[in-house]
Design a protein around this motif. Structure first.
Motif, mmCIF file in Angstrom:
data_model
loop_
_atom_site.group_PDB
_atom_site.id
_atom_site.type_symbol
_atom_site.label_atom_id
_atom_site.label_comp_id
_atom_site.label_asym_id
_atom_site.label_seq_id
_atom_site.Cartn_x
_atom_site.Cartn_y
_atom_site.Cartn_z
ATOM 1 N N ASN A 34 -0.489 4.238 9.098
ATOM 2 C CA ASN A 34 -0.406 2.983 8.360
ATOM 3 C C ASN A 34 0.611 2.026 8.971
ATOM 4 N N MET A 35 1.684 2.562 9.514
ATOM 5 C CA MET A 35 2.706 1.696 10.098
ATOM 6 C C MET A 35 2.180 0.985 11.342
ATOM 7 N N ILE A 36 1.581 1.742 12.266
ATOM 8 C CA ILE A 36 1.150 1.111 13.515
ATOM 9 C C ILE A 36 -0.169 0.354 13.335
ATOM 10 N N HIS A 37 -0.891 0.643 12.243
ATOM 11 C CA HIS A 37 -2.084 -0.135 11.918
ATOM 12 C C HIS A 37 -1.705 -1.454 11.248
ATOM 13 N N VAL A 77 0.529 8.888 -1.303
ATOM 14 C CA VAL A 77 -0.253 7.679 -1.045
ATOM 15 C C VAL A 77 0.391 6.458 -1.688
ATOM 16 N N SER A 78 0.778 6.569 -2.944
ATOM 17 C CA SER A 78 1.342 5.413 -3.650
ATOM 18 C C SER A 78 2.683 4.998 -3.061
ATOM 19 N N GLU A 79 3.511 5.961 -2.669
ATOM 20 C CA GLU A 79 4.818 5.621 -2.088
ATOM 21 C C GLU A 79 4.654 4.959 -0.725
ATOM 22 N N VAL A 80 3.691 5.417 0.066
ATOM 23 C CA VAL A 80 3.449 4.799 1.372
ATOM 24 C C VAL A 80 2.970 3.356 1.187
ATOM 25 N N LYS A 81 2.019 3.139 0.295
ATOM 26 C CA LYS A 81 1.511 1.790 0.047
ATOM 27 C C LYS A 81 2.611 0.871 -0.475
ATOM 28 N N SER A 82 3.426 1.394 -1.369
ATOM 29 C CA SER A 82 4.506 0.584 -1.938
ATOM 30 C C SER A 82 5.504 0.167 -0.859
ATOM 31 N N SER A 83 5.858 1.095 0.039
ATOM 32 C CA SER A 83 6.818 0.785 1.097
ATOM 33 C C SER A 83 6.256 -0.226 2.086
ATOM 34 N N ILE A 84 4.973 -0.094 2.419
ATOM 35 C CA ILE A 84 4.351 -1.037 3.343
ATOM 36 C C ILE A 84 4.273 -2.427 2.719
ATOM 37 N N SER A 85 3.948 -2.473 1.432
ATOM 38 C CA SER A 85 3.902 -3.750 0.736
ATOM 39 C C SER A 85 5.277 -4.416 0.726
ATOM 40 N N ASP A 86 6.329 -3.610 0.511
ATOM 41 C CA ASP A 86 7.688 -4.149 0.512
ATOM 42 C C ASP A 86 8.068 -4.682 1.895
ATOM 43 N N MET A 87 7.654 -3.966 2.948
ATOM 44 C CA MET A 87 7.962 -4.446 4.291
ATOM 45 C C MET A 87 7.231 -5.756 4.582
ATOM 46 N N TYR A 88 6.010 -5.864 4.114
ATOM 47 C CA TYR A 88 5.246 -7.101 4.301
ATOM 48 C C TYR A 88 5.950 -8.273 3.615
ATOM 49 N N LYS A 89 6.453 -8.038 2.401
ATOM 50 C CA LYS A 89 7.166 -9.093 1.683
ATOM 51 C C LYS A 89 8.427 -9.512 2.440
ATOM 52 N N THR A 90 9.094 -8.545 3.041
ATOM 53 C CA THR A 90 10.277 -8.857 3.840
ATOM 54 C C THR A 90 9.907 -9.729 5.031
ATOM 55 N N CYS A 91 8.791 -9.382 5.685
ATOM 56 C CA CYS A 91 8.325 -10.177 6.825
ATOM 57 C C CYS A 91 7.964 -11.593 6.395
ATOM 58 N N LYS A 92 7.327 -11.735 5.244
ATOM 59 C CA LYS A 92 6.912 -13.059 4.773
ATOM 60 C C LYS A 92 8.119 -13.925 4.422
ATOM 61 N N ARG A 93 9.182 -13.307 3.917
ATOM 62 C CA ARG A 93 10.380 -14.086 3.595
ATOM 63 C C ARG A 93 11.012 -14.671 4.849
ATOM 64 N N ASP A 94 10.829 -13.975 5.970
ATOM 65 C CA ASP A 94 11.439 -14.427 7.215
ATOM 66 C C ASP A 94 10.445 -15.102 8.154
ATOM 67 N N GLU A 95 9.266 -15.450 7.639
ATOM 68 C CA GLU A 95 8.227 -15.972 8.538
ATOM 69 C C GLU A 95 8.610 -17.323 9.152
ATOM 70 N N GLY A 96 9.571 -18.008 8.548
ATOM 71 C CA GLY A 96 9.966 -19.293 9.100
ATOM 72 C C GLY A 96 11.034 -19.207 10.175
ATOM 73 N N TYR A 147 -2.268 -6.334 2.202
ATOM 74 C CA TYR A 147 -0.940 -5.889 1.775
ATOM 75 C C TYR A 147 -0.713 -6.083 0.280
ATOM 76 N N ARG A 148 -1.593 -6.841 -0.360
ATOM 77 C CA ARG A 148 -1.416 -7.105 -1.791
ATOM 78 C C ARG A 148 -2.127 -6.020 -2.573
ATOM 79 N N VAL A 149 -1.433 -4.915 -2.752
ATOM 80 C CA VAL A 149 -2.019 -3.761 -3.430
ATOM 81 C C VAL A 149 -1.287 -3.512 -4.733
ATOM 82 N N LEU A 194 11.720 6.281 2.792
ATOM 83 C CA LEU A 194 10.359 6.597 2.357
ATOM 84 C C LEU A 194 10.206 8.092 2.108
ATOM 85 N N MET A 195 10.672 8.923 3.043
ATOM 86 C CA MET A 195 10.541 10.365 2.847
ATOM 87 C C MET A 195 11.364 10.841 1.658
ATOM 88 N N LEU A 196 12.517 10.229 1.435
ATOM 89 C CA LEU A 196 13.321 10.587 0.270
ATOM 90 C C LEU A 196 12.562 10.241 -1.013
#
Length: 530
Positions: A482-485, A160-179, A526-528, A196-198
């Protein structure tokens, strides 16, 4: 350059002995194959002297599709010759059921191969170990300490924690490129799933975090992937043992180099566990120490080696097997699933609506939600049907004479079950090559993937069934949900995603999966805190 006469004579002598031995073996097999218990299994045409059907496997076509085409010509049960070894190819659910139920004990062992010897710690690795007391003992420990309901519940917080952490990181990546002008961020999802699986498996097995960007990270990943490729390779000396000294194709050299790299990585974690003070007490107090600590603790209580293997070898080989089984196959299934969804946007939209109904749009998907997501489960089943993680089951070998489908199968015959062909059988599946998750909500509703329904056995069945079925399903459901949601996905081009498969033990997508990604939930979700 002229070759020495001694060398020419040696090669000629060895070749002559190989021919003589091969002809003697053919005669012996012919005398024993029809033992009165059944008729002889049909043999595919095209066999050459000495090498058998090896030349057919040398082409570019992946082996499960090649053998599937051969099944269309020779039937659901036939044999090929890989050098000196007869191999039984089974390609429908009825024949697979006979092999893995009626004759389960007979086919419970594994053949000896160079990969199992060199990469498998001289056959100590659980997945390739011969059937016997050692294999049963290790299987019992794995099922009890890692795969039981209680153990999976104890380790659930890692997933659970690794999935949440990876999704949060992807969100941050998206926000950096939002412009950016595209308003979406390009992400290589095949690599993302692999990382993620590793992260999940390394933390569960070894009790450490695999920090991305650390020194040797790329080398470790390449070594892990290379192990899968090498286990699935057609090694000439496995077919004709007398050729091993030539190392045709350089397989032995590559395997030894890879084995050293993998062993060094795992040995470092093992030595770290050994050096920790109060090891036995701490191993029982916290799952953060990982399965390696638990296994080491159990084996240290023994006063003798385990069936001839040292404690270190048993621990390292078992943990390596779990590392390999839990990473490449699971991330491949996730990659295929997302590829299918992007290629079929109406299915993706329907699944997102199911998630909104049962989860809402103000939180992540939790494990308690998964039981309600029946359409998501159907998508995963359909993905495993179309793209089984191991399209050809790991080879078995018969330890006694037996009968399959009325045919006599001699002792020493190798068995390969073509899971891909079974999953695409038109007598079982309507439009077998079409992606139709709805089939698992209607006509095929009762079929599951846990080894009881032989029309769909992505984890195989019988004694050698993958012990990590429940772990894999839980991980795939949680991650994909979580990914497609949490994100929208779009192919950068207007073309369909390339679904070409690559050769090897696991069914890996040949090309990358670079998609445009954007968040679809409110920012606060995403702010978890992890």
């Amino acid at each position: 350059m002229d070759l020495p006469l001694s060398f020419i004579f040696s090669v000629a002598t060895i070749f002559g002995l190989l021919v003589f031995g091969y002809l003697a073996w053919i005669k012996a097999r012919a005398n024993s194959s029809n033992n009165g218990k059944g008729k002889k299994v049909p043999e595919a045409v095209g066999s050459w002297p000495i090498i058998g059907h090896l030349h057919l496997l040398a082409g570019s076509q992946v082996h499960h599709k090649l053998l599937g085409s051969m099944a269309d010509k020779f039937g659901p049960i036939f044999t090929i010759k890989l050098g000196v070894h007869p191999v039984l190819i089974v390609s429908n659910s009825a024949m697979a059921k006979q092999c893995l139920t009626t004759n389960d004990r007979v086919f419970a062992s594994r053949p000896k191969t160079m990969a199992s010897e060199i990469l498998g710690y001289n056959y100590a690795t659980f997945g390739v170990a011969p059937y016997g007391p050692y294999w049963r003992e290790i299987r019992k420990i794995i099922l009890l300490e890692l795969m039981s309901h209680q153990s999976r519940k104890m380790f659930a917080h890692i997933r659970v924690s690794e999935v949440k952490s990876s999704i949060s990181d992807m969100y941050k990546t998206c926000k950096r490129d939002e412009g950016s002008s595209e308003m979406m961020t390009k992400v290589e999802m095949k690599e993302w799933f692999g990382n993620l699986m590793l992260d999940i498996v390394v933390r569960m097995i070894f009790g450490v975090r695999f920090s991305h960007g650390q020194q040797n990270e790329d080398e470790y990943k390449k070594a892990i992937r290379r192990v899968f490729v090498l286990f699935g390779a057609s090694v000439p000396s496995d077919a004709i043992p007398g050729l091993r000294w030539l190392d045709i194709g350089g397989y032995e050299k590559t395997m030894k180099k890879t084995a050293i790299e993998i062993d060094a990585m795992i040995d470092g974690w093992l030595e770290g566990h050994k050096k920790m003070l109060g090891f036995k007490e701490q191993a029982n107090e916290s799952t953060d120490r990982g399965f390696m600590a638990i296994l080491l603790s159990r084996l240290q209580e023994r006063k003798e080696d385990l069936y001839g293997f040292s404690t270190d070898v048993v621990v390292k080989s078992t943990c390596m097997a779990l590392l390999l089984a839990g990473t490449d196959t699971t991330s491949s299934t996730l990659t295929w699933a997302l590829s299918l969804l992007v290629n079929n946007p109406h299915v993706l939209e329907k699944c997102q609506k199911e998630l909104e109904k049962y989860v809402g749009k103000d939180r992540f998907v939790e494990e308690s939600d998964l039981k309600n997501l029946v359409y998501l489960q159907a998508i995963i089943k359909e993905t495993m049907r179309l793209y089984p993680a191991a399209p050809l089951s790991l080879p078995h070998v018969s330890t006694d004479d037996c009968v399959v489908g009325g045919y006599s199968v001699p002792k020493g015959t190798r068995l390969m079950v073509n899971l891909w062909k079974i999953h695409h059988d038109p007598e079982v599946w309507t439009d077998p090559f079409e992606f139709q998750p709805e089939r698992f909500l209607t006509s095929n509703k009762e079929i599951d993937v846990k080894g009881k329904h032989f029309e769909l056995i992505p984890f195989s069945s019988g004694r050698r069934i993958c012990p990590g079925i429940t772990f894999a399903l839980e991980a795939i459901q949680l991650i994909l949900a979580n990914m497609i949601h949490g994100f929208e996905f779009q192919n950068p081009s207007n073309d369909k995603i390339d679904m070409t498969e690559s050769p090897g033990l696991s069914n890996v997508k040949a090309s990358s999966l670079e998609l445009l990604v954007s968040p679809r939930l409110p920012p606060h979700v995403y702010r978890v805190s992890i």
